[in-house]
Design a protein around this motif. Structure first.
Motif: not given
Length: 257
Positions: A127-132, A147-157
């Protein structure tokens, strides 16, 4: 509670978005926080609400006051202990809320105390970034965000969830709230990630109990000022919003540096 007392007794402030603000330390203008000053501030807060815990005392960004975080609220106590103000302090030149930096430092430090083993983590390999994210499994916006979690992961989040049942932990009758009970079952499931996603899709988990962090995470959210879900915090402790799209979240993270 403290907030109601302060709203009745003190001055309310303006509010500015902090998503794009740099997290540089605000200039220190207030006096040093000596042990005697700490005792004085705690006594001042106790006079407003006897059971409220003071979590942070720092020099305020303006002379004559201490900057205080207590019960999920920020306020300012005068150095003689006679006055308290509840609200935002704005730098009129930079148009910045000077309380944002103190909040970010405090949230970053407190969130760092929560181990990954007590979170439900959806992360890409590097990951480039980690959010809580404080979340409620029955919250509509929380479900839309997941529902966006896969897209977040794809962006390195990497998305690290913490439990925050909006109903609270217990009802007025002293019984566990339905959402708290459901979230305990999620955190106690054999496959927590699968149970979490199923709950977000409206499929309640099988009842389960175990030693779990749900109550502690709810209390932590209150301490950090969470008053709704989802509540997203960046790696530096900044508030990144509630429901956001992958594009909006990535932009906010990039602005934070």
């Amino acid at each position: 509670m403290l907030k109601k007392l302060l709203l009745a007794l003190c001055i309310g402030g303006l509010s500015l978005s902090a998503c794009a603000a740099e997290n540089d330390a605000a200039p220190v203008a207030g006096p040093a926080v000596t042990p005697a000053a700490q005792q004085m501030v705690r006594q001042a807060i106790k006079s407003l609400a006897a059971n409220v815990e003071v979590d942070s005392i720092e020099p305020a960004p303006m002379p004559g006051f201490y900057q205080v975080i207590a019960a999920g609220q920020m306020l300012y106590v005068s150095t003689d202990g006679k006055y308290a103000m509840h609200g935002d302090v704005l730098d009129l030149q930079s148009k910045r809320n000077l309380g944002d930096d103190a909040w970010a430092r405090f949230r970053k430090a407190e969130l760092a105390k929560v181990p990954a083993s007590e979170r439900i983590v959806f992360a890409p390999p590097n990951p480039k970034y980690t959010i809580s994210v404080f979340t409620d499994v029955n919250c509509g916006f929380c479900r839309a965000l997941h529902e966006h979690v896969a897209a977040f992961n794809k962006e390195g989040i990497a998305v690290e969830y913490l439990a925050w049942p909006r109903e609270g932990v217990v009802t007025t009758a002293g019984r566990p709230t339905p959402t708290y009970t459901e979230m305990v079952s999620v955190w106690c499931a054999k496959d927590r990630k699968a149970a979490f996603t199923a709950a977000k899709e409206g499929r309640a988990p099988a009842p389960a109990t175990c030693t779990n962090p749900v109550k502690d995470q709810f209390n932590l959210g209150v301490k950090l000022g969470v008053n709704g879900t989802p509540a997203i915090y960046g790696p530096d402790g900044r508030v990144l919003g509630g429901y956001v799209t992958p594009e909006q979240l990535l932009q906010a993270l990039k602005q934070g540096g």
